[in-house]
Scaffold this active site. Structure first.
Site, PDB file in Angstrom:
ATOM      1  N   GLU A   1      -2.111   5.101   2.994  1.00 18.59           N
ATOM      2  CA  GLU A   1      -2.100   3.701   2.560  1.00 18.59           C
ATOM      3  C   GLU A   1      -3.490   3.143   2.239  1.00 18.59           C
ATOM      4  OE1 GLU A   1      -0.509   4.872   5.259  1.00 18.59           O
ATOM      5  OE2 GLU A   1       1.616   4.538   4.859  1.00 18.59           O
TER       6      GLU A   1
ATOM      7  N   HIS B   1       5.760   4.768  13.219  1.00 20.60           N
ATOM      8  CA  HIS B   1       6.142   5.615  12.087  1.00 20.60           C
ATOM      9  C   HIS B   1       4.991   6.185  11.269  1.00 20.60           C
ATOM     10  CE1 HIS B   1       5.130   2.834   8.815  1.00 20.60           C
ATOM     11  NE2 HIS B   1       5.478   1.877   9.654  1.00 20.60           N
TER      12      HIS B   1
ATOM     13  N   GLU C   1      -0.822  -8.808  -1.377  1.00 15.61           N
ATOM     14  CA  GLU C   1      -1.415  -8.220  -0.165  1.00 15.61           C
ATOM     15  C   GLU C   1      -2.611  -7.323  -0.523  1.00 15.61           C
ATOM     16  OE1 GLU C   1       1.135  -7.096   3.468  1.00 15.61           O
ATOM     17  OE2 GLU C   1       0.122  -5.202   3.016  1.00 15.61           O
TER      18      GLU C   1
ATOM     19  N   ARG D   1       2.143   8.161   9.349  1.00 12.44           N
ATOM     20  CA  ARG D   1       1.950   9.593   9.097  1.00 12.44           C
ATOM     21  C   ARG D   1       0.818  10.177   9.941  1.00 12.44           C
ATOM     22  NH1 ARG D   1       5.099   8.949   4.641  1.00 12.44           N
ATOM     23  NH2 ARG D   1       5.707  10.793   3.450  1.00 12.44           N
TER      24      ARG D   1
ATOM     25  N   ASP E   1       0.801  -1.232   0.000  1.00 12.24           N
ATOM     26  CA  ASP E   1       0.000   0.000   0.000  1.00 12.24           C
ATOM     27  C   ASP E   1       0.831   1.277   0.000  1.00 12.24           C
ATOM     28  OD1 ASP E   1       1.128  -0.033   2.501  1.00 12.24           O
ATOM     29  OD2 ASP E   1      -0.704  -0.617   3.542  1.00 12.24           O
TER      30      ASP E   1
ATOM     31  N   HIS F   1      12.507   4.636  13.521  1.00 10.07           N
ATOM     32  CA  HIS F   1      12.337   4.824  12.075  1.00 10.07           C
ATOM     33  C   HIS F   1      13.046   6.106  11.646  1.00 10.07           C
ATOM     34  CE1 HIS F   1      10.279   5.381   8.232  1.00 10.07           C
ATOM     35  NE2 HIS F   1       9.768   4.159   8.339  1.00 10.07           N
TER      36      HIS F   1
HETATM   37  C1  UD1 Z   1       6.785   4.557   4.065  1.00  6.66           C
HETATM   38  C2  UD1 Z   1       5.406   4.238   3.516  1.00  6.66           C
HETATM   39  C3  UD1 Z   1       4.564   3.521   4.566  1.00  6.66           C
HETATM   40  C4  UD1 Z   1       5.304   2.313   5.108  1.00  6.66           C
HETATM   41  C5  UD1 Z   1       6.682   2.723   5.601  1.00  6.66           C
HETATM   42  C6  UD1 Z   1       7.478   1.514   5.996  1.00  6.66           C
HETATM   43  C7  UD1 Z   1       4.325   5.767   1.930  1.00  6.66           C
HETATM   44  C8  UD1 Z   1       3.629   7.042   1.747  1.00  6.66           C
HETATM   45  N1  UD1 Z   1       4.721   5.485   3.180  1.00  6.66           N
HETATM   46  O1  UD1 Z   1       6.625   5.488   5.137  1.00  6.66           O
HETATM   47  O2  UD1 Z   1       3.350   3.088   3.976  1.00  6.66           O
HETATM   48  O3  UD1 Z   1       4.552   1.790   6.178  1.00  6.66           O
HETATM   49  O4  UD1 Z   1       7.393   3.373   4.541  1.00  6.66           O
HETATM   50  O5  UD1 Z   1       8.586   1.870   6.790  1.00  6.66           O
HETATM   51  O6  UD1 Z   1       4.543   5.035   0.987  1.00  6.66           O
HETATM   52  N2  UD1 Z   1      14.185   7.809   5.425  1.00  6.66           N
HETATM   53  C9  UD1 Z   1      15.566   7.679   5.436  1.00  6.66           C
HETATM   54  N3  UD1 Z   1      16.117   6.471   5.115  1.00  6.66           N
HETATM   55  C10 UD1 Z   1      15.393   5.400   4.789  1.00  6.66           C
HETATM   56  C11 UD1 Z   1      13.991   5.509   4.798  1.00  6.66           C
HETATM   57  C12 UD1 Z   1      13.402   6.723   5.114  1.00  6.66           C
HETATM   58  O7  UD1 Z   1      16.276   8.627   5.726  1.00  6.66           O
HETATM   59  O8  UD1 Z   1      15.944   4.333   4.501  1.00  6.66           O
HETATM   60  C13 UD1 Z   1      13.570   9.118   5.769  1.00  6.66           C
HETATM   61  C14 UD1 Z   1      13.730  10.160   4.648  1.00  6.66           C
HETATM   62  O9  UD1 Z   1      13.912  11.423   5.221  1.00  6.66           O
HETATM   63  C15 UD1 Z   1      12.379  10.102   3.941  1.00  6.66           C
HETATM   64  C16 UD1 Z   1      11.461   9.854   5.132  1.00  6.66           C
HETATM   65  O10 UD1 Z   1      12.165   8.939   5.976  1.00  6.66           O
HETATM   66  O11 UD1 Z   1      12.046  11.260   3.230  1.00  6.66           O
HETATM   67  C17 UD1 Z   1      10.092   9.351   4.826  1.00  6.66           C
HETATM   68  O12 UD1 Z   1      10.121   8.220   3.969  1.00  6.66           O
HETATM   69  P1  UD1 Z   1       8.728   7.784   3.245  1.00  6.66           P
HETATM   70  O13 UD1 Z   1       8.987   6.526   2.494  1.00  6.66           O
HETATM   71  O14 UD1 Z   1       8.127   8.919   2.506  1.00  6.66           O
HETATM   72  O15 UD1 Z   1       7.755   7.533   4.471  1.00  6.66           O
HETATM   73  P2  UD1 Z   1       7.806   6.443   5.591  1.00  6.66           P
HETATM   74  O16 UD1 Z   1       7.370   7.087   6.847  1.00  6.66           O
HETATM   75  O17 UD1 Z   1       9.110   5.767   5.563  1.00  6.66           O
HETATM   76  N1  UDP Z   2      11.570  -4.218  10.874  1.00  6.10           N
HETATM   77  C1  UDP Z   2      12.957  -4.351  10.770  1.00  6.10           C
HETATM   78  N2  UDP Z   2      13.752  -3.577  11.573  1.00  6.10           N
HETATM   79  C2  UDP Z   2      13.254  -2.684  12.452  1.00  6.10           C
HETATM   80  C3  UDP Z   2      11.847  -2.531  12.537  1.00  6.10           C
HETATM   81  C4  UDP Z   2      11.026  -3.307  11.735  1.00  6.10           C
HETATM   82  O1  UDP Z   2      13.438  -5.158   9.976  1.00  6.10           O
HETATM   83  O2  UDP Z   2      14.035  -2.022  13.131  1.00  6.10           O
HETATM   84  C5  UDP Z   2      10.704  -5.027  10.007  1.00  6.10           C
HETATM   85  C6  UDP Z   2       9.584  -5.780  10.702  1.00  6.10           C
HETATM   86  O3  UDP Z   2      10.036  -7.042  11.116  1.00  6.10           O
HETATM   87  C7  UDP Z   2       8.516  -5.865   9.617  1.00  6.10           C
HETATM   88  C8  UDP Z   2       8.748  -4.630   8.777  1.00  6.10           C
HETATM   89  O4  UDP Z   2      10.043  -4.138   9.129  1.00  6.10           O
HETATM   90  O5  UDP Z   2       8.726  -7.009   8.790  1.00  6.10           O
HETATM   91  C9  UDP Z   2       7.702  -3.593   9.058  1.00  6.10           C
HETATM   92  O6  UDP Z   2       8.057  -2.412   8.437  1.00  6.10           O
HETATM   93  P1  UDP Z   2       7.480  -1.013   8.864  1.00  6.10           P
HETATM   94  O7  UDP Z   2       6.983  -1.064  10.255  1.00  6.10           O
HETATM   95  O8  UDP Z   2       8.523  -0.014   8.532  1.00  6.10           O
HETATM   96  O9  UDP Z   2       6.303  -0.783   7.815  1.00  6.10           O
HETATM   97  P2  UDP Z   2       4.777  -1.271   7.758  1.00  6.10           P
HETATM   98  O10 UDP Z   2       4.748  -2.742   7.919  1.00  6.10           O
HETATM   99  O11 UDP Z   2       4.029  -0.524   8.817  1.00  6.10           O
HETATM  100  O12 UDP Z   2       4.344  -0.842   6.398  1.00  6.10           O
END
Ligand code: UD1
Ligand code: UDP
Length: 357
Positions: free
Chosen positions: A134, A201, A120, A203, A98, A234
């Site tokens: 999502e 994490h 999924e 939004r 999603d 996160h």
């Molecule tokens: C995203 C997904 C969310 C998912 C989550 C899993 C969207 C809109 N959101 O949220 O559905 O549950 O990932 O974790 O698709 N960043 C880093 N390094 C990384 C990853 C993220 O620095 O490896 C920081 C960056 O500043 C980036 C910010 O996190 O801009 C947000 O990343 P983004 O993918 O937009 O949102 P998530 O909160 O990670």
């Molecule tokens: N996870 C990980 N390291 C961490 C936290 C979570 O590998 O420090 C894994 C967790 O086991 C799960 C996935 O990340 O499989 C979940 O990702 P996240 O919570 O970022 O996203 P969501 O599932 O909410 O989309």
């Protein structure tokens, strides 16, 4: 040979497609030719998963910027994937879940008249702002997809109620269980340490939500000095900055970088309980039978609540404190549950594609 392109961008998408990719490489290489596109919506958090599973991408579009915004991210993903699809002309594109990567990947495939498989499919809260964005991403992908791989019967029924054609829906289980079982099979961690594991994490929890969560954890750490509160934070700055500002310096709160998958699962298997707003963690906690508080008003994964493992409580500070204290006091053990799958979802998806493509 049928040509598959798999598009992923974030940590959970990598975890939830890893076994499928490995199976194509090892068991289905005579049937499918595949390419893996990373949008790079995440960088380090995603790359750690691929390193662990020893998966090499074919393309890395490196779209991530610090504190990225949804519109720009969506536009960048669409325009960077478009030429790859035009050159590659796959028989199908697979997207997972999603995220913005999944939605934009499905949309650009549709623009190119390429079939789409949604892994999924069918999870719903029916509240368009929870989780944001999502819930709407999922609904939009449903409208674009040709194959709907639903983890559970409930997910299938959601799709049927939206008039998705029954023959395009396949109940497979969730591919996260496939990945989890690989780790669980290798390490049998049995201790039940005084650890509370935390992740957050979403939004919709930015601002007041994450501040309440931190205030609750700070108070719990004082009330329960013999417990360790382990929080892999996160990297989203809207979360990271607040958490470090509010929770740094407590001797029994351990803030750390996101853990690699194996160490995170090992920690899950050791802890007494989890506090989270994650989707994937809800599925893993249910599968392992670890009592878990869900920091959301509503979940698209109610199967874990029905299994008496997840408790959905929102982000009210008092509610988080009281529920955590109750759970730890009762020291309740949960039975593990296979509601999210039996570890064969990737195999089922590939069998269906081999037959139907
Ligand atoms: C995203 C997904 C969310 C998912 C989550 C899993 C969207 C809109 N959101 O949220 O559905 O549950 O990932 O974790 O698709 N960043 C880093 N390094 C990384 C990853 C993220 O620095 O490896 C920081 C960056 O500043 C980036 C910010 O996190 O801009 C947000 O990343 P983004 O993918 O937009 O949102 P998530 O909160 O990670
Ligand atoms: N996870 C990980 N390291 C961490 C936290 C979570 O590998 O420090 C894994 C967790 O086991 C799960 C996935 O990340 O499989 C979940 O990702 P996240 O919570 O970022 O996203 P969501 O599932 O909410 O989309």
């Amino acid at each position: 040979m049928k040509k598959i392109i798999i598009i992923i961008g974030t940590r959970p998408e990598a975890i939830k497609t890893a076994i499928l990719v490995k199976k194509i490489q090892e068991e289905y290489k005579e049937i499918f030719q595949y390419k893996l596109i990373l949008t790079g919506q995440h960088d380090t958090m995603l790359n750690r998963v691929l390193d662990f599973f020893k998966i090499e991408p074919d393309y890395d579009l490196k779209v991530m910027t610090i504190n990225q915004q949804l519109s720009e991210l969506t536009a960048k993903i669409i325009t960077s994937i478009d030429p790859i699809l035009k050159r590659g002309r796959p028989d199908i594109v697979l997207v997972q879940g999603d995220t913005t990567t999944a939605f934009a990947g499905a949309l650009v495939s549709f623009y190119n008249h390429i079939q789409i498989g949604h892994i999924e499919a069918g999870l719903r809260t029916f509240n368009k702002f929870q989780p944001f964005p999502e819930e709407v991403n999922r609904q939009l992908i449903t409208n674009l997809a040709d194959f709907h791989f639903a983890p559970t019967e409930l997910n299938k029924n959601n799709l049927l109620a939206e008039k998705v054609e029954a023959k395009t829906i396949h109940v497979t289980g969730n591919t996260i269980v496939d990945a989890l079982f690989v780790i669980k099979g290798k390490y049998s961690v049995t201790s039940n340490d005084k650890i509370v594991l935390i992740t957050a994490h979403r939004r919709e929890n930015f601002g007041a939500g994450i501040r309440n969560i931190c205030d609750a954890i700070a108070e719990l750490a004082i009330k329960l000095p013999d417990y360790q509160f382990v929080y892999p934070v996160h990297k989203n700055p809207n979360i990271h900055n607040v958490v470090y500002e509010k929770l740094n310096g407590y001797k029994n709160i351990k803030l750390q970088e996101p853990l690699d998958y194996i160490n995170f699962i090992k920690l899950m298997m050791r802890c007494k309980m989890i506090i989270t707003d994650s989707g994937g963690v809800q599925e893993e906690a249910t599968t392992l039978g670890i009592p878990t508080i869900v920091l959301r008003e509503i979940t698209e994964r109610p199967e874990g609540i029905d299994s008496n493992i997840l408790k959905i409580i929102g982000t009210n500070k008092k509610m988080i404190i009281d529920t955590t204290l109750d759970l730890l006091k009762s020291n309740k053990l949960c039975n593990s549950s296979n509601v999210y799958g039996d570890g064969t979802a990737s195999e089922r998806i590939l069998k269906i594609l081999a037959k139907e493509l």
